[in-house]
Design an enzyme around this catalytic site. Structure first.
Site, PDB file in Angstrom:
ATOM      1  N   SER A  62       0.828  -1.209   0.000  1.00  0.00           N
ATOM      2  CA  SER A  62       0.000   0.000   0.000  1.00  0.00           C
ATOM      3  C   SER A  62       0.863   1.259   0.000  1.00  0.00           C
ATOM      4  CB  SER A  62      -0.910   0.020   1.221  1.00  0.00           C
ATOM      5  OG  SER A  62      -1.666  -1.164   1.292  1.00  0.00           O
TER       6      SER A  62
HETATM    7  N1  SAH Z   1      -1.026  -4.696   3.941  1.00  0.00           N
HETATM    8  C1  SAH Z   1      -0.372  -5.075   2.719  1.00  0.00           C
HETATM    9  C2  SAH Z   1      -1.249  -4.770   1.531  1.00  0.00           C
HETATM   10  C3  SAH Z   1      -1.228  -5.924   0.578  1.00  0.00           C
HETATM   11  S1  SAH Z   1      -2.396  -5.846  -0.751  1.00  0.00           S
HETATM   12  C4  SAH Z   1       0.999  -4.431   2.602  1.00  0.00           C
HETATM   13  O1  SAH Z   1       1.321  -3.529   3.386  1.00  0.00           O
HETATM   14  O2  SAH Z   1       1.782  -4.857   1.757  1.00  0.00           O
HETATM   15  C5  SAH Z   1      -3.753  -6.789  -0.102  1.00  0.00           C
HETATM   16  C6  SAH Z   1      -3.462  -8.200   0.319  1.00  0.00           C
HETATM   17  O3  SAH Z   1      -4.718  -8.783   0.670  1.00  0.00           O
HETATM   18  C7  SAH Z   1      -2.864  -9.098  -0.765  1.00  0.00           C
HETATM   19  O4  SAH Z   1      -1.682  -9.672  -0.296  1.00  0.00           O
HETATM   20  C8  SAH Z   1      -3.937 -10.154  -1.000  1.00  0.00           C
HETATM   21  O5  SAH Z   1      -3.433 -11.445  -1.301  1.00  0.00           O
HETATM   22  C9  SAH Z   1      -4.668 -10.144   0.329  1.00  0.00           C
HETATM   23  N2  SAH Z   1      -6.041 -10.660   0.253  1.00  0.00           N
HETATM   24  C10 SAH Z   1      -6.965 -10.465  -0.720  1.00  0.00           C
HETATM   25  N3  SAH Z   1      -8.093 -11.128  -0.453  1.00  0.00           N
HETATM   26  C11 SAH Z   1      -7.885 -11.771   0.730  1.00  0.00           C
HETATM   27  C12 SAH Z   1      -8.692 -12.644   1.532  1.00  0.00           C
HETATM   28  N4  SAH Z   1      -9.934 -12.974   1.195  1.00  0.00           N
HETATM   29  N5  SAH Z   1      -8.146 -13.121   2.667  1.00  0.00           N
HETATM   30  C13 SAH Z   1      -6.875 -12.792   3.055  1.00  0.00           C
HETATM   31  N6  SAH Z   1      -6.071 -11.989   2.329  1.00  0.00           N
HETATM   32  C14 SAH Z   1      -6.567 -11.476   1.189  1.00  0.00           C
END
Ligand code: SAH
Length: 211
Positions: A62
């Site tokens: 993010s």
């Molecule tokens: N907080 C992270 C943001 C990653 S982007 C950072 O700082 O890097 C969002 C993440 O949510 C991705 O890794 C994706 O795989 C995860 N995600 C999407 N749908 C999900 C679900 N149903 N359960 C768990 N994780 C999920």
């Protein structure tokens, strides 16, 4: 944390302050966190830009502004136990782990979860529990949580997250598809009040099978 703030990280924290972020503990955590550690070597040179960046598997780390903003909103409630949905690179987890006593984090892509776990260990952040699972379900046996932060956009607010929120707990979640609203939902007994914080853009909170 076993890292010393670099000039680049301090500059990023200063940029976020200029953008209106106020909680100095959050800005300090940004300054103390080596964001390049959460990126592929080819993108390291962009680590301290205030932008989202790809982390593989179609996912993104993010934007620092939104990481700090969501953290600030959550800290207003002084949470002891926090649940994060969407571990991804682990950057948001690393920021939170410096600011709250206990963090639980759920990710549906195994490879990302393994990398994130290694990064937090390398930074000496040991107050984090990792789960490979579907974030729509929360983390039932670790709850209730004083705060829940979702770092992927949900089509609706997941029911399980509301039920795993402690009384007076707060849920910070982007909701929507092309256009998404960042919501702050507060629980009071069996009542939930919701407020739109700002318009945001996240990857989707995926429904169904684990990857
Ligand atoms: N907080 C992270 C943001 C990653 S982007 C950072 O700082 O890097 C969002 C993440 O949510 C991705 O890794 C994706 O795989 C995860 N995600 C999407 N749908 C999900 C679900 N149903 N359960 C768990 N994780 C999920």
């Amino acid at each position: 944390m076993n890292w010393v703030a670099t000039t680049a990280a301090l500059n990023l924290a200063k940029n976020l302050r200029d953008l209106g972020l106020k909680d100095e503990t959050v800005l300090q955590a940004v300054a103390n966190t080596p964001r390049e550690l959460f990126l592929d070597a080819a993108l390291e040179h962009k680590a301290y830009e205030n932008t989202a960046l790809p982390i593989g598997m179609g996912q993104t780390i993010s934007q620092p502004y939104i990481v700090a903003r969501m953290t600030e909103l959550l800290l207003e409630h002084c949470p002891a136990k926090v649940l994060e949905i969407g571990t991804g690179s682990g950057y948001q987890s690393a920021i939170l782990a410096q600011l709250v006593p206990e963090l639980c984090t759920v990710e549906r892509i195994k490879g990302l979860q393994i990398q994130a776990r290694q990064r937090l260990k390398r930074l000496d952040l040991h107050n984090v529990s990792f789960k490979y699972g579907d974030g729509w379900k929360g983390w039932l046996n670790k709850g209730p949580f004083d705060a829940i932060i979702v770092t992927a956009a949900a089509s609706t607010v997941p029911e399980a997250l509301l039920t795993q929120l402690a009384d007076n707990g707060v849920l910070i979640i982007p909701v929507g598809e092309a256009s998404q609203q960042l919501l702050k939902v507060v629980r009071q007994g069996e009542k939930f009040s919701s407020k739109v914080v700002e318009i945001v853009r996240f990857v989707p909170l995926v429904n169904g099978e684990l990857a």
